[in-house]
Design an enzyme around this catalytic site. Sequence first.
Site, PDB file in Angstrom:
ATOM      1  N   HIS A 238      37.430  31.537  33.254  1.00  0.00           N
ATOM      2  CA  HIS A 238      37.187  32.240  34.555  1.00  0.00           C
ATOM      3  C   HIS A 238      37.286  30.944  35.552  1.00  0.00           C
ATOM      4  O   HIS A 238      36.446  29.885  35.464  1.00  0.00           O
ATOM      5  CB  HIS A 238      35.973  32.859  34.657  1.00  0.00           C
ATOM      6  CG  HIS A 238      35.591  33.493  36.199  1.00  0.00           C
ATOM      7  ND1 HIS A 238      35.025  33.005  37.084  1.00  0.00           N
ATOM      8  CD2 HIS A 238      35.891  34.695  36.331  1.00  0.00           C
ATOM      9  CE1 HIS A 238      34.890  33.834  37.886  1.00  0.00           C
ATOM     10  NE2 HIS A 238      35.575  34.864  37.626  1.00  0.00           N
ATOM     11  N   CYS A 276      41.199  35.223  38.911  1.00  0.00           N
ATOM     12  CA  CYS A 276      40.034  35.750  39.691  1.00  0.00           C
ATOM     13  C   CYS A 276      40.494  35.463  41.270  1.00  0.00           C
ATOM     14  O   CYS A 276      40.448  34.211  41.648  1.00  0.00           O
ATOM     15  CB  CYS A 276      38.769  35.236  39.564  1.00  0.00           C
ATOM     16  SG  CYS A 276      37.452  35.884  40.699  1.00  0.00           S
ATOM     17  N   HIS A 303      40.563  39.422  38.130  1.00  0.00           N
ATOM     18  CA  HIS A 303      39.754  39.982  38.762  1.00  0.00           C
ATOM     19  C   HIS A 303      40.165  40.088  40.147  1.00  0.00           C
ATOM     20  O   HIS A 303      40.528  39.062  40.800  1.00  0.00           O
ATOM     21  CB  HIS A 303      38.454  38.854  38.764  1.00  0.00           C
ATOM     22  CG  HIS A 303      37.413  39.072  37.408  1.00  0.00           C
ATOM     23  ND1 HIS A 303      36.673  38.064  37.415  1.00  0.00           N
ATOM     24  CD2 HIS A 303      37.555  39.753  36.410  1.00  0.00           C
ATOM     25  CE1 HIS A 303      36.078  38.172  36.319  1.00  0.00           C
ATOM     26  NE2 HIS A 303      36.470  39.300  35.416  1.00  0.00           N
ATOM     27  N   ASP A 356      36.498  43.230  41.341  1.00  0.00           N
ATOM     28  CA  ASP A 356      35.601  42.299  41.178  1.00  0.00           C
ATOM     29  C   ASP A 356      34.289  42.514  42.568  1.00  0.00           C
ATOM     30  O   ASP A 356      35.002  42.836  43.645  1.00  0.00           O
ATOM     31  CB  ASP A 356      36.100  41.006  41.344  1.00  0.00           C
ATOM     32  CG  ASP A 356      35.020  39.876  40.642  1.00  0.00           C
ATOM     33  OD1 ASP A 356      34.012  40.384  40.035  1.00  0.00           O
ATOM     34  OD2 ASP A 356      35.259  38.803  41.085  1.00  0.00           O
ATOM     35  N   HIS A 357      33.234  42.550  42.173  1.00  0.00           N
ATOM     36  CA  HIS A 357      32.088  42.591  43.087  1.00  0.00           C
ATOM     37  C   HIS A 357      32.551  43.858  44.015  1.00  0.00           C
ATOM     38  O   HIS A 357      33.725  44.344  43.989  1.00  0.00           O
ATOM     39  CB  HIS A 357      32.102  41.378  44.017  1.00  0.00           C
ATOM     40  CG  HIS A 357      31.629  40.304  43.182  1.00  0.00           C
ATOM     41  ND1 HIS A 357      31.459  39.103  43.527  1.00  0.00           N
ATOM     42  CD2 HIS A 357      31.129  40.286  41.879  1.00  0.00           C
ATOM     43  CE1 HIS A 357      31.108  38.215  42.741  1.00  0.00           C
ATOM     44  NE2 HIS A 357      31.028  39.155  41.495  1.00  0.00           N
ATOM     45  N   TYR A 376      27.380  44.242  42.006  1.00  0.00           N
ATOM     46  CA  TYR A 376      27.775  45.323  40.683  1.00  0.00           C
ATOM     47  C   TYR A 376      27.083  46.338  40.966  1.00  0.00           C
ATOM     48  O   TYR A 376      26.998  47.053  39.799  1.00  0.00           O
ATOM     49  CB  TYR A 376      27.761  44.595  39.484  1.00  0.00           C
ATOM     50  CG  TYR A 376      28.663  43.349  39.220  1.00  0.00           C
ATOM     51  CD1 TYR A 376      29.969  43.583  38.604  1.00  0.00           C
ATOM     52  CD2 TYR A 376      28.082  42.246  39.318  1.00  0.00           C
ATOM     53  CE1 TYR A 376      30.961  42.615  38.433  1.00  0.00           C
ATOM     54  CE2 TYR A 376      29.110  40.862  39.125  1.00  0.00           C
ATOM     55  CZ  TYR A 376      30.495  41.296  38.625  1.00  0.00           C
ATOM     56  OH  TYR A 376      31.412  40.373  38.523  1.00  0.00           O
TER      57      TYR A 376
HETATM   58  C1  DNO Z   1      30.354  36.877  38.734  1.00  0.00           C
HETATM   59  C2  DNO Z   1      31.443  36.708  37.566  1.00  0.00           C
HETATM   60  C3  DNO Z   1      31.088  35.514  36.798  1.00  0.00           C
HETATM   61  C4  DNO Z   1      31.966  35.570  35.456  1.00  0.00           C
HETATM   62  C5  DNO Z   1      32.016  34.402  34.606  1.00  0.00           C
HETATM   63  C6  DNO Z   1      32.914  34.479  33.706  1.00  0.00           C
HETATM   64  O1  DNO Z   1      30.266  37.928  39.262  1.00  0.00           O
HETATM   65  O2  DNO Z   1      32.755  36.702  37.832  1.00  0.00           O
HETATM   66  O3  DNO Z   1      29.856  35.498  36.423  1.00  0.00           O
HETATM   67  O4  DNO Z   1      31.713  36.754  34.837  1.00  0.00           O
HETATM   68  O5  DNO Z   1      31.664  33.438  35.209  1.00  0.00           O
HETATM   69  O6  DNO Z   1      32.731  33.689  32.596  1.00  0.00           O
END
Ligand code: DNO
Length: 407
Positions: A238, A276, A303, A356-357, A376
């Site tokens: 990531h 991401c 993501h 993501d988020h 989340y």
């Molecule tokens: C935050 C996430 C990160 C991710 C880690 C992967 O929302 O995208 O915490 O899960 O960094 O190891």
Amino acid sequence: MHDKLMEESFRWYGPGDPVPLAFIRQAGATAVFTALHEIPYGEPWPRAAIRARLDLLAGHGLRWTAVESVPVHEDLKTGRGDLRKLLDNYARTLAHLGAEGVRTVIYNFMPVLDWIRTDLDHELPDGSRCLLYNPAHFAAFELFALQRPGAAADYTARQRAAAKKFWDAMTAADRDRFTRGIIDVFPGCKLGLTVGDIRARLAPYAGMDAGGLRKNFIRFLEAVCPAAERAGVRLAVHPDDPPFPVLGLPRIVSRAADLDALFQAVDSPANGLCFCTGSLGANPDNDLPQMVNQYAARIHAAHLRSTRRLADGAFFEADHLAGGVDMPAVVRALLDEQDRRRRAGRADWRLAFRPDHGHVMMDDLQKDLTGANPGYTCIGRMRGLAELRGLMHGLRYPADGGKILRS
Ligand code: DNO
């Protein structure tokens, strides 16, 4: 699941997650990205525990498409301690996951802290709330809460003045909440870290530059990639979030040159990337559609979210199809890579993504969010998933030949 679309996944933090699996199904996802968050960093994951989690998910009609994350213990990043044991444990976890059919493992190599925001509750004009990073506010954390020696040199005079004004305006309770929002948001667990703990975690990095951290990263990859290959598992790093150095520490997964260095050093098919868009997109130098094409074969998970950058270097999390990320172009490029895998006859051709988020919005604004994981809550992510799903359908079956979305 619609033919040729990417697999819709949702992050889930395990049985303690206030967002139940039933909601994830109702949002339309068919899979989750999740982890055995209850196992301490550095310990091996027992096969039976993995199987039990798979059974739980299957009972709700959900697949486990990616482990997010198998965390990398701090000792592996600093290069101190019983590295052999930690590497063996990591390899054992990969073997157990592979044996149970869980074949994508996300992890990160960010020193000391995982993702960082300075405001977990930033109100947008429509009344919803999002995550925001403001460098001047992070300066306040560094200068006044952490009191890191040398921190002042990392900020401009204007940022330092803004930091002081911000800090002075807060009550003791505000300062405490602000500080905890930075140091105690590790994914899926409350480590209960204090400012003193962060100082202790920073100490072993004294004098370590990007080259030193990269050396430790490559040692990790050299040890675990062969184990991943044997297990049939793909590792997906990531990117750094935010994608620039913080806390006076190097960050080495922020831009294309960083990724090149890692992939060239350990050219294993298991050595891959979690693409991401939110993390990479916060750095204006990253051309995301071009990066998807460049690293296509290395992308093992995605993501999808967007950020909007502000003039003073701050950024906040925009709606999934708004902000600075050219999401149609990114998704188009990911779908193209999926097609290539399918044509090549790969059994695992389908790429999994998760929204993501998401913003805290609608009924979630009325809830007591103690125990919720910042970014989340359910409804905002469901909006993101629905928009991304629509985008994918539009790109696959465009009535107008895709002209609008591609223009
Ligand atoms: C935050 C996430 C990160 C991710 C880690 C992967 O929302 O995208 O915490 O899960 O960094 O190891």
